[in-house]
Design an enzyme around this catalytic site. Structure first.
Site, PDB file in Angstrom:
ATOM      1  N   ASP A  22       7.103 -23.304   6.488  1.00 13.77           N
ATOM      2  CA  ASP A  22       7.336 -23.482   7.917  1.00 13.77           C
ATOM      3  C   ASP A  22       8.849 -23.404   8.054  1.00 13.77           C
ATOM      4  OD1 ASP A  22       8.132 -24.673  10.363  1.00 13.77           O
ATOM      5  OD2 ASP A  22       6.151 -25.567  10.561  1.00 13.77           O
ATOM      6  N   HIS A  23       9.334 -22.317   8.610  1.00 12.53           N
ATOM      7  CA  HIS A  23      10.784 -22.111   8.505  1.00 12.53           C
ATOM      8  C   HIS A  23      11.582 -23.174   9.280  1.00 12.53           C
ATOM      9  CE1 HIS A  23      10.419 -19.848  12.287  1.00 12.53           C
ATOM     10  NE2 HIS A  23      11.716 -20.038  12.446  1.00 12.53           N
TER      11      HIS A  23
ATOM     12  N   HIS B 146       5.586 -25.564  13.741  1.00  9.83           N
ATOM     13  CA  HIS B 146       7.001 -25.946  13.891  1.00  9.83           C
ATOM     14  C   HIS B 146       7.189 -27.221  14.714  1.00  9.83           C
ATOM     15  CE1 HIS B 146       7.425 -22.027  12.332  1.00  9.83           C
ATOM     16  NE2 HIS B 146       7.459 -21.360  13.462  1.00  9.83           N
TER      17      HIS B 146
ATOM     18  N   ARG C 276       0.824  -1.219   0.000  1.00 10.24           N
ATOM     19  CA  ARG C 276       0.000   0.000   0.000  1.00 10.24           C
ATOM     20  C   ARG C 276       0.853   1.262   0.000  1.00 10.24           C
ATOM     21  NH1 ARG C 276      -1.913  -3.068   4.277  1.00 10.24           N
ATOM     22  NH2 ARG C 276      -3.829  -4.192   3.806  1.00 10.24           N
TER      23      ARG C 276
ATOM     24  N   GLU D 273      12.489 -19.924  24.282  1.00 11.08           N
ATOM     25  CA  GLU D 273      12.976 -18.649  23.761  1.00 11.08           C
ATOM     26  C   GLU D 273      13.211 -17.691  24.922  1.00 11.08           C
ATOM     27  OE1 GLU D 273      11.188 -17.451  19.759  1.00 11.08           O
ATOM     28  OE2 GLU D 273       9.492 -18.246  20.858  1.00 11.08           O
TER      29      GLU D 273
ATOM     30  N   LYS E 294      15.430 -25.499   8.374  1.00  6.24           N
ATOM     31  CA  LYS E 294      16.641 -25.575   9.209  1.00  6.24           C
ATOM     32  C   LYS E 294      17.394 -26.859   8.890  1.00  6.24           C
ATOM     33  CE  LYS E 294      14.572 -23.030  13.093  1.00  6.24           C
ATOM     34  NZ  LYS E 294      15.312 -21.853  13.450  1.00  6.24           N
TER      35      LYS E 294
HETATM   36  C1  BG6 Z   1       7.844 -17.900  14.570  1.00  4.22           C
HETATM   37  C2  BG6 Z   1       6.945 -17.502  15.703  1.00  4.22           C
HETATM   38  O1  BG6 Z   1       7.148 -18.700  13.652  1.00  4.22           O
HETATM   39  O2  BG6 Z   1       8.953 -18.626  15.074  1.00  4.22           O
HETATM   40  C3  BG6 Z   1       7.711 -16.663  16.706  1.00  4.22           C
HETATM   41  O3  BG6 Z   1       5.828 -16.755  15.204  1.00  4.22           O
HETATM   42  C4  BG6 Z   1       8.937 -17.394  17.168  1.00  4.22           C
HETATM   43  O4  BG6 Z   1       6.884 -16.313  17.812  1.00  4.22           O
HETATM   44  C5  BG6 Z   1       9.760 -17.893  15.978  1.00  4.22           C
HETATM   45  O5  BG6 Z   1       9.712 -16.507  17.950  1.00  4.22           O
HETATM   46  C6  BG6 Z   1      10.875 -18.800  16.444  1.00  4.22           C
HETATM   47  O6  BG6 Z   1      11.731 -19.083  15.383  1.00  4.22           O
HETATM   48  P1  BG6 Z   1      13.247 -19.521  15.662  1.00  4.22           P
HETATM   49  O7  BG6 Z   1      13.770 -19.879  14.309  1.00  4.22           O
HETATM   50  O8  BG6 Z   1      13.922 -18.334  16.271  1.00  4.22           O
HETATM   51  O9  BG6 Z   1      13.189 -20.676  16.601  1.00  4.22           O
END
Ligand code: BG6
Length: 526
Positions: A205-206, A268, A65, A244, A210
């Site tokens: 899904d990151h 995750h 936007r 975390e 990894k």
């Molecule tokens: C994200 C979450 O998908 O993953 C976050 O929305 C979280 O809340 C993060 O902090 C954690 O990712 P990583 O790679 O730092 O473990």
């Protein structure tokens, strides 16, 4: 602790990916001025381009936007990229993309999509990108449906692309959350499925990007000694912790409507757990692996209200300190309701009702603002009979295999060894393998995932049925929680190792969580 050195002769035997074979395309980022784009996407794309891993015809189009023009967007991309690029790639980084363009529009306005169509056609003509499009929806999930529908109405996506019509391929990447519960996930899947084939949808899904998560497959199916022990016959319990130290980092409104269970467990953690517990796939193809993942997710029975009361713990952090710096409680975070009942911590005991895992408790634990940042799986093997060593075999600890996803990526195995001396005394020792000993840089998850999507490889992305199977589990927990009186929050101090109830949960079957930091005091309400 003993360290294991890599053997000099590495072999490649099958690949999870097409890495290194990204095809020329135009990458269009919706939400190009947003947070994720700046933190992850631009740095990842830029690093890939500047290090020569993208075809040099790759063009980038921002769609958002904010009223920017091509020059301003280009400058923004450069600045973001320079701030994040490793020193080595800074020199050549000004010319990383063949072109950088910007379309200023709301996501609803059809005129914006017409402009986008013209811009992409120009880029095809100039750079030979052949109609290939990668659309990255870096926007709030509620906007996914509007965007794909507008793209289709403008003729910019089609189910037919890539099937020999010569118009190039179209793929769409979306970020979690994929819905808010099972019903909304089905609705979203239905809306996406109306305009795209499943193979064109890349649900990111990151964690699957990894290296250490991908290594679970190599470790399990490349090592006979472990795979032959990988079942209820030898394994006593599995625990998975993702801790975390960060809080909600300015994402108050998002987190208020999401909470720890939906934010981390629904995707995750269940995805990683599925890789650890699934049956061997028939090949490394995307669908072969995803078929096995969905089977194991479906073998996790939804929790009854009674199970929820006995086998789940939720928590919320109060004020405390992280690395000696005082931090506020969740209720005092920006744009968070001071009386919020959103959970920032969750501990669960799940079951997998299949032949391999029946009876093995699966413990999951995740929380924000805990004593340490770590993601680790601990596979605890059954005990030996305590007959031979020490007084009643007291020193005989069970073998534990720990898969360290982050930080300090690697694998360690605890076993028992004789202590030198005349007595037959045993003590637990560890063998350790660190990924860093392989001497190769570990690719950033987003770089890996973007390359995979550009190569059309879906193994590291989540399929529709996996999303729905995960929501069925998570929904049952949410339903149980919603039916209970609201918890007394906060129930752990920021910087501690979580609520006491999480320790009681795992202790019921005589297990214990791996300490986050050796000898951390248990969390108590601030
Ligand atoms: C994200 C979450 O998908 O993953 C976050 O929305 C979280 O809340 C993060 O902090 C954690 O990712 P990583 O790679 O730092 O473990």
């Amino acid at each position: 602790m003993a360290t294991i050195a890599p053997s000099p002769s590495a072999g490649t035997c099958g690949s999870l990916s097409h890495e290194g074979r990204a095809e020329p395309c135009v990458v269009v980022i919706f939400g190009a001025t947003g947070d994720l784009t700046h933190r992850k996407l631009i740095p990842a794309l830029y690093h890939l381009a500047a290090s020569g891993r993208l075809p040099n015809t790759t063009a980038l189009v921002g769609f958002a936007r904010r009223p920017l023009d091509d020059a301003k967007f280009h400058a923004d991309v450069l600045q973001t990229a320079r701030q994040s690029a490793p020193r080595s790639s800074r020199a050549e980084s000004t010319a990383a993309f063949a072109d950088t363009r910007y379309v200023a529009s709301t996501f609803e306005d059809p005129a914006g999509y017409e402009t986008l169509g013209r811009v992409c056609a120009e880029l095809d003509a100039r750079h030979g990108t052949g109609g290939n499009r990668l659309y990255y929806l870096s926007v709030t999930p509620s906007e996914y449906t509007t965007i794909v529908e507008r793209l289709e109405a403008a003729g910019l996506i089609s189910k037919e692309a890539a099937d020999g019509t010569g118009r190039g391929w179209t793929r769409v990447i979306i970020e979690k959350p994929f819905g808010h519960d099972l019903a909304s996930a089905r609705e979203l899947n239905h809306a996406l499925g109306a305009v795209l084939r499943e193979e064109q949808i890349f649900r990111i899904d990151h964690y699957l990007g990894k290296e250490t998560v991908q290594n679970i497959l190599a470790f399990r199916f490349g090592n006979r000694i472990f795979e032959s022990l990988w079942s209820r016959d030898h394994i006593d319990a599995i625990q998975f912790t993702v801790a975390e130290t960060l809080g909600v980092e300015g994402r108050g409104p998002f987190y208020e409507s999401t909470g720890a269970l939906r934010d981390m467990v629904a995707n995750h953690m269940l995805q990683t757990l599925a890789l650890v517990t699934m049956e061997p796939p028939v090949s490394l193809d995307a669908d072969a692996i995803r078929d096995e993942k969905v089977k194991v997710l479906r073998a996790i029975p939804p929790l009854s209200p009674n199970d929820v009361a006995r086998r789940t713990v939720r928590g919320q952090y109060g004020p405390g300190s992280i690395d000696g710096t005082p931090v506020p409680g969740y209720g005092q975070e920006e744009r968070v309701d001071p009386r919020s009942t959103t959970e920032t911590f969750v501990a669960l005991q799940l079951a997998i009702e299949n032949w391999r895992w029946a009876g093995v408790p699966i413990y999951l634990r995740h929380g924000k603002r805990l004593a340490d940042r770590q993601a680790r799986l601990a596979i605890q093997f059954k005990r030996m009979p305590r007959l031979l060593f020490g007084r009643n075999g007291d020193g005989l600890q069970p073998n534990v295999l720990t898969l360290r996803i982050q930080p300090d990526d690697g694998i360690s195995l605890r076993f028992n060894s004789k202590v030198p001396g005349r007595e037959m005394e045993v003590q637990p020792v560890e063998m350790d393998f660190g990924f860093s000993s392989l001497g190769k840089p570990v690719a950033e998850a987003y770089e890996r995932l973007l390359l995979e999507a550009m190569g059309g490889q879906a193994t590291l992305f989540i399929r529709r049925d996996e999303v729905e199977a995960a929501w069925a589990i998570v929904d049952s927990i949410r339903r149980g929680w919603d039916a209970m009186p609201p918890p007394q929050f906060p129930n752990y101090a920021a910087g501690s190792d979580g609520p006491r109830a999480a320790y009681d949960l795992i202790a019921r079957r005589r297990f214990a969580w791996t300490p986050l930091v050796p000898a951390t005091p248990r969390g108590s309400p601030a």
